[in-house]
Scaffold this active site. Sequence first.
Site, short mmCIF file in Angstrom:
data_model
loop_
_atom_site.label_atom_id
_atom_site.label_comp_id
_atom_site.label_asym_id
_atom_site.label_seq_id
_atom_site.Cartn_x
_atom_site.Cartn_y
_atom_site.Cartn_z
N ASP A 37 -0.87 -16.83 -15.70
CA ASP A 37 -1.98 -16.48 -16.63
C ASP A 37 -3.24 -17.35 -15.93
OD1 ASP A 37 -1.89 -19.32 -17.36
OD2 ASP A 37 -1.37 -19.00 -19.46
N HIS A 38 -4.23 -17.42 -16.55
CA HIS A 38 -5.53 -17.98 -16.33
C HIS A 38 -5.44 -19.54 -15.91
CE1 HIS A 38 -5.34 -18.01 -20.58
NE2 HIS A 38 -6.00 -19.00 -20.67
N GLY A 95 -0.16 -22.89 -18.48
CA GLY A 95 -0.96 -23.89 -18.59
C GLY A 95 0.11 -25.21 -18.63
N SER A 96 1.08 -24.90 -19.44
CA SER A 96 2.24 -26.05 -19.44
C SER A 96 3.43 -25.38 -18.79
CB SER A 96 2.70 -26.12 -20.85
OG SER A 96 3.25 -25.06 -21.59
N GLY A 97 3.52 -24.02 -18.44
CA GLY A 97 4.77 -23.49 -18.08
C GLY A 97 5.89 -23.07 -19.13
N GLY A 99 5.76 -21.48 -22.14
CA GLY A 99 5.76 -20.04 -22.49
C GLY A 99 6.15 -19.31 -21.32
N GLU A 100 5.86 -19.40 -20.38
CA GLU A 100 6.04 -18.43 -19.10
C GLU A 100 7.52 -18.58 -18.90
OE1 GLU A 100 1.91 -19.19 -19.28
OE2 GLU A 100 3.54 -20.59 -19.31
N HIS A 127 22.36 -26.74 -9.50
CA HIS A 127 23.23 -27.16 -10.83
C HIS A 127 23.07 -25.94 -11.76
CE1 HIS A 127 24.60 -31.28 -9.88
NE2 HIS A 127 23.46 -31.52 -9.65
N ASN A 128 22.08 -25.35 -11.84
CA ASN A 128 21.99 -24.13 -12.72
C ASN A 128 21.63 -22.66 -12.22
OD1 ASN A 128 20.23 -26.81 -14.47
ND2 ASN A 128 21.85 -25.84 -15.46
N ARG A 138 -1.77 -27.21 -15.68
CA ARG A 138 -2.30 -28.37 -15.97
C ARG A 138 -1.52 -29.48 -16.08
NH1 ARG A 138 -4.39 -24.74 -20.93
NH2 ARG A 138 -6.11 -23.56 -19.87
#
Length: 140
Positions: A37-38, A95-97, A99-100, A127-128, A138
């Site tokens: 996103d932006h 921004g935080s990752g 939601g993505e 591991h995953n 951010r």
Amino acid sequence: MGMLHQRTNVTGATHLGWRAMASDAQSSLKRIAIGSDHAGFDVKTHLVSMLESLGYRVEDYGTHSTDAVDYPHICASVARAVRDAKADVGIVLGGSGQGEQIAANKVRGVRAALCNDLWLAEMARSHNDANVLAMGGRVV
């Protein structure tokens, strides 16, 4: 670019912290789908140029500016590219990752992991079997 560049280079040196990718990068994991996103646009732009210089084929699913945009359709596009084998792995940034990561994980077969440091990325991959990396522009 100061701290962002310095931190990105640390993870970039090991291909976004995915050491499993680094050892076999030239033979198997060559196609990367990426989207942001932006808020993740600047980091995405840096990653695209870095990854291409390392020989990866990068498909950019947007956004293409810092203008405000909703991320779910971008993350879904990246996730579908991985699911449909158009890309070997994906990267989504915001921004935080957070939601993505959630948006990418709505696509069946995708295992998106929010990783804002090297150790988390290594654990998610080894591991995953994470196939989509989510990061906060951010945060990193």
